[in-house]
Write an enzyme that holds these catalytic residues in place. Structure first.
Site, PDB file in Angstrom:
ATOM      1  N   GLY A  45       0.789  -1.226   0.000  1.00 54.06           N
ATOM      2  CA  GLY A  45       0.000   0.000   0.000  1.00 54.06           C
ATOM      3  C   GLY A  45       0.815   1.265   0.000  1.00 54.06           C
ATOM      4  O   GLY A  45       1.896   1.317  -0.567  1.00 54.06           O
ATOM      5  N   LEU A  58      -4.487  -5.676  -4.099  1.00 52.12           N
ATOM      6  CA  LEU A  58      -3.437  -4.661  -4.111  1.00 52.12           C
ATOM      7  C   LEU A  58      -2.070  -5.238  -3.707  1.00 52.12           C
ATOM      8  O   LEU A  58      -1.927  -5.794  -2.616  1.00 52.12           O
ATOM      9  CB  LEU A  58      -3.815  -3.511  -3.160  1.00 52.12           C
ATOM     10  CG  LEU A  58      -2.818  -2.341  -3.138  1.00 52.12           C
ATOM     11  CD1 LEU A  58      -2.733  -1.653  -4.469  1.00 52.12           C
ATOM     12  CD2 LEU A  58      -3.193  -1.362  -2.037  1.00 52.12           C
ATOM     13  N   ASP A  59      -1.093  -5.092  -4.582  1.00 48.04           N
ATOM     14  CA  ASP A  59       0.300  -5.489  -4.311  1.00 48.04           C
ATOM     15  C   ASP A  59       0.430  -6.963  -3.949  1.00 48.04           C
ATOM     16  O   ASP A  59       1.380  -7.364  -3.270  1.00 48.04           O
ATOM     17  CB  ASP A  59       0.911  -4.635  -3.184  1.00 48.04           C
ATOM     18  CG  ASP A  59       0.960  -3.157  -3.547  1.00 48.04           C
ATOM     19  OD1 ASP A  59       1.088  -2.862  -4.754  1.00 48.04           O
ATOM     20  OD2 ASP A  59       0.842  -2.312  -2.656  1.00 48.04           O
ATOM     21  N   ALA A  60      -0.511  -7.766  -4.411  1.00 46.78           N
ATOM     22  CA  ALA A  60      -0.498  -9.181  -4.053  1.00 46.78           C
ATOM     23  C   ALA A  60      -0.373 -10.097  -5.259  1.00 46.78           C
ATOM     24  O   ALA A  60      -0.481 -11.316  -5.142  1.00 46.78           O
ATOM     25  CB  ALA A  60      -1.758  -9.523  -3.263  1.00 46.78           C
TER      26      ALA A  60
END
Lengths: 288, 288, 288, 288
Positions: free
Chosen positions: D206, D232-234
Site C-alpha cells: 500500500g 493490491l500489491d499481491a
C-alpha cells in the site's frame, strides 16, 4: 531543531593525538555551531586521524570565509592545517561530463539532475563522438563534440582541457569516456577527475574488461569508481559493486548487466565526492 | 509423481547440432525414464552443447551400469561419447579435507555433515598442523597430522597423497590448506581438487590476499572456490561471492569478515561439485 | 600510538543540543583519554543524539568505576544521564544459548568461540531437545536439556530462567529456539535477549516462515536478528540479510539456503550487541 | 552455428509425465529446429511441468503460424494445449508506460530504449500529471496527460483504457503510477500489466512503504516487480531486490536509495516479461 538546510562541510586530516575531537568540537560549540553530522576515523596503519563534520550555517555568527580563517588556526594548533577544507552547501557544484558513444551513464546522470536528486549544474558535456548530442541538448545542456580522429590527440585533449577549465568544475566525470587522460590532465584535475571502470578493480585493468572477465570465467562482474591518476585504473577507489553472472551470459549479456552496476556506482561515487565525503589518504579513500 | 529419491545424474557435452536434446530425451522416454531436473547450455563462443539431467532410478528398467552402456551408444551417435558421465545418488560421496591451522571452513563443513545437510562420508581430515585434531575427532572422523616442517615437502606430500588416495575420494577439499599442491598432485586429482581462495579472483593471487586488498583500498572483499590446477589460483572458477568493507576495516576485520564468505562459497562449490552440477569447459565452468 | 588493547566503551543518548560532542570530548581530553573509535548520530525525527566512543583504558588516570562516576556528571550536565553506559572490554562477556533441534546456528557460534573470533564465555547451552548435547559437550560447555513435553510450559520456562539467571549473562541468544518466550522473561531479559527469525521481517512473522515465503513466491529470502519483546517477532531489528532464490527452489532448498543467512545475521547481531554497538531507540536501533 | 537472430519462443506448461521433453524435442528435431536456449522446470508441489525454448526461425521449414498449429497438436497429445504460447522475436513488442510525477523509472526505461538495450516500441506514455511530458516528447514518444483531479476517477480510467487499448500493447507498465487500477482493468490487462512496488513485498503493502520501512527500522529496503491483480500489491512476483540502509538514513534517503533498486528491478522484470521468460503458475512465477 533548525531545518537542516544550508551547511558548512568541514573535512580535516592530521596525525592522531589526544584532544583533536575536543579541539574541533569546543571551537564549534563556543560559537554556537550546531553539528548535524559528524564522522571520525583513525587509520591504524599510519596513525592518521580524519574527520568530516556538517554544521548548520545559520548556527554560526560568521560566514564561510571567516569560518575558514578561524578553523585554520584551530587546525594549525592541532598539528597541521594543510589537510583542511571547508565548503558551503549553499553554492551549487559544477560538474563537467566526458563521454564517448555509450550513453547509459550519461542518461543516468542527466535523469538524476532533471529530477533534482543531483542538485548540480552541468555546464558542459564533452564527447569524442557526436552521438549523445541530442539527449544532452534536450536537457538544456551545452554539448561539445571534440574530434579525436582526424587530428592528433594532443590537440584534441588541449581542446577538452580548454572546455573543462572554462567551467572551473568541482568534478570532471569520465562517464565511459573511452580515451586515456594524458598525465598533465591527471595532474591538473587531480582529486576531482572521477572515472567509472567497468570491472571490479584491480581485476581486468585496461581495455575490454568484460571480455577479460568472460575469458576468466568469473561468477560476478563489477564496476569501480575511482579518482583518475597517471597510473591507468590504479587511482584511489571511491566505490565498487558487483552483479552475479553465470555460464549462460555471453559477452553482450555481461555488457548489458554491467551497465546497471556502472551507473549506480558512478552516481554514488560522484554524490559522495560532491558532498565532500571522500578523503584521499595515500592510494586509499576514507568515505564518510 | 514418484518420490524423488534415488536418481541417476547424467552429464554430457559435445559439439552442438540439431537433435541432441531429442536424442537424449527420446532414449530416456523409450525406457520410461522420469526426468526430474534437466538443464541445457550452448556455449556461443565454442559451439559446444552441455546438459545435465536427473532421472529417477526406479523409473528405468535397468541399473546404472546398463544405463551407462546404453547411454554411451546414444552419446556416441550424437557425436562424442567421451564427455559423458553418469552417477548414482544412491552411493554416498567421499570427501577428504585438507586443512592447516585456520578452522573456520573445517568447522563449517563438519557442521553441515553433522546436521545431514551434506550427506557425505569424510574418511579423513589431513593437516600440516595438529591444532584441528580435537574438533575433527569429536565428529568421529580420523585426523592425520602430516609434518611439513621437520622433513622435506616432497616426503610430506607423498604421505598426503597416500592418505588421500587410500580413501579414493570424489573430492579433495583444500579448506584453507596453506600449502601449494605440487604439479603431480594437481594432475592426479584433476577435476576433483577444490580450493577456497580468500580473494575475488583474479585479484590478489597468492599469499596474503587480505593484505593486498587492504593496500589497494577495495570496497568489497571476496572469496573464490575453484578447481586446483598447476597454475596457482588460476583454475576454473566454480563460485565466488563478496562482502562490503570500508575504511574502518583494518586487516584483522577483513580477515574476520572474509571468513564468512569463504565458508559459504566453499560449501556451495563443494555441494555443486558433488551433485555433478559443475562441467569444466576449457578454463571455465558451466554450473547447472 | 598505544596498542589498542583494553578499552572503555561509552554509549550515551540524550535530546540533541549544541555542545554535546564538545562536552564529552573535552572531558576525555582533559584526562588524556585517547579515543580510538567514535561515532555520532542524530535522529532527525525525534531530535535525539546518540554516541558511542572507545577510549584506551591505559590512557586514563582512573579505572572504569571512577570513569562511570565522572562521566555521569558530564552526562547529567548535558541533559540526561540515564541513557549512559560504560563497559570495559577487559572483562569477558557471558552468553547463554538457547536451542532446539536445529543445530546450524549453534555449530556456527561454537566454531566462532573455538577459533577465538568470538572471545566470550558460554556458561550454558539450554535446549528443549537433547539432540545437540554431544557437540556442545565436545566444546567443553555444559548442556542442559529442559523437558518441554512431559510437563507444563510454565515449569519448563521456570527452569530455563533459573539456568539463565544463574549465569547472569550479557546476552541470551535464541539460536533457533522454537519456543515463544513468556512475557515475564521478555521483561526480565529486556535488551539482552536476541532472537534469529528466519524471514526478512516484518514479512512472515511466526511459524514456518519459509513455507510462507514459498507460497508467496518471493525471489529473495532473509533472516532477521532482533531483540525479543513481548510482541512476537516485532522487537527492534539489529541486523538483516537476504539470499536469492528462484522457482527451482522447493521448501527444503529455502530451508537450506536460509540457514547460511541465519547463521551470519545472528553472529553479526550478537557481536555488535556484545561490543555495545547497538543502541535501542523506541522500536528501532542505532548500530554504530 | 547460424547467427542467433530471429527466433520463435515456445512456452508451455502441463501436468508432468514421462516423455514430454522427448515429445517436444523430437517434434522440433524432425523439422530441423535448432534450439538455442531451453529451460525446464517441474513444480514439485503441484506436479506441473514447464518449459521455454528458443528455436532459430530460419532452421524451421515453416513460419510461426504453422509452427503454432503443429505445436498445438504436439501439446495436445502431451496432455493440454491450453498453456502453450509461441511468439516471434522478429516482431517488435509494444509497451505503454503509465506514470505520475516521479520520473526515475520513466527516465531509466527511456534511456534503455534510446540506447537499443530495450528494443521495443513505446506508442504512448500516459500520466495523471503533466510533469514528465517534456522528457517523453524529447524521446519522440507521444505523451498523454489524463486529468484525475477535476473529474471522477472512472472517467479518467476510461480514458486511460482507451489510450492503452488503442496501442494493443504486450505490456502495460505502471512505472510509479500512483493510482490503483480498477478491477476491470486488472482483468482486461491480466498477465501484461506490470507494477513496480517500492518495498520488498509482502512487507509494506500500500501507501508510503518507505515510511513504513523507516518506522519498522528495517536494515534493508527493497522493490518488487509484479503482475497487477485486483488484490493490491499481491499479484505474482516477477523480480525483487534490496539495498542496505542504516540508522543514518532518514526517509528522504530511503526514497533516494530505493529509486536505484526500483529502476533496475522494473527493467529486469519488463525484459523477462517481453522475452516470454515469465510463466505464471497460481500466484507464483517461473522465470526462465
Amino acid at each position: 531543531m533548525p531545518t537542516p538546510e544550508r551547511r558548512y562541510v568541514i573535512t580535516f586530516g592530521c596525525p592522531d593525538r589526544t584532544g583533536i575531537v575536543a579541539g574541533i568540537a569546543s571551537f564549534l560549540a563556543d560559537h554556537g555551531g550546531w553539528i548535524v553530522e559528524a564522522a571520525y576515523h583513525t587509520d591504524r596503519d599510519t596513525g592518521w586521524f580524519f574527520t568530516r563534520q556538517e554544521v548548520l550555517a545559520d548556527s554560526l555568527p560568521f560566514g564561510v570565509d571567516e569560518l575558514r580563517a578561524r578553523f585554520a588556526d584551530v587546525a594549525g594548533s592541532l598539528g597541521d592545517g594543510s589537510n583542511m577544507r571547508i565548503t558551503d552547501t549553499g553554492s551549487k557544484r559544477r560538474v563537467v561530463i566526458l563521454v564517448s558513444k555509450e550513453g547509459h551513464c550519461l542518461y543516468d546522470l542527466l535523469g538524476r539532475v532533471a529530477s533534482g536528486e543531483l542538485d548540480i549544474d552541468v555546464p558542459a558535456v564533452i564527447a569524442n563522438h557526436p552521438d549523445l548530442g541530442d539527449i544532452t541538448r534536450a536537457h538544456g545542456i551545452p554539448f561539445h563534440h571534440v574530434d579525436f580522429k582526424s587530428g592528433d590527440k594532443a590537440t584534441a585533449f588541449a581542446r577538452v582541457r580548454e572546455l573543462v577549465d572554462a567551467a572551473d568544475p568541482h568534478a570532471v566525470v569520465l562517464a565511459r569516456f573511452m580515451q586515456i587522460l594524458p598525465p598533465e590532465l591527471c595532474v591538473a584535475w587531480s582529486g576531482r577527475a572521477l572515472n567509472i571502470h567497468h570491472s571490479f578493480l584491480p581485476s581486468f585493468v585496461g581495455a575490454r574488461p568484460y571480455h577479460q572477465a568472460h575469458q576468466r570465467g568469473v561468477k560476478l562482474i563489477g564496476a569501480t569508481c575511482h579518482y583518475v591518476t597517471a597510473d591507468l585504473d590504479a587511482g584511489p577507489i571511491i566505490e565498487q559493486d558487483v552483479i552475479r553472472v553465470d555460464h549462460g551470459d555471453a559477452i553482450p549479456d555481461l555488457v548489458r548487466k554491467g551497465r546497471d552496476i556502472e551507473k549506480v556506482v558512478l552516481s554514488r561515487g560522484l554524490r559522495w565526492h560532491l558532498e565532500d565525503r571522500v578523503l584521499v589518504h595515500g592510494n586509499r579513500t576514507v568515505v564518510f
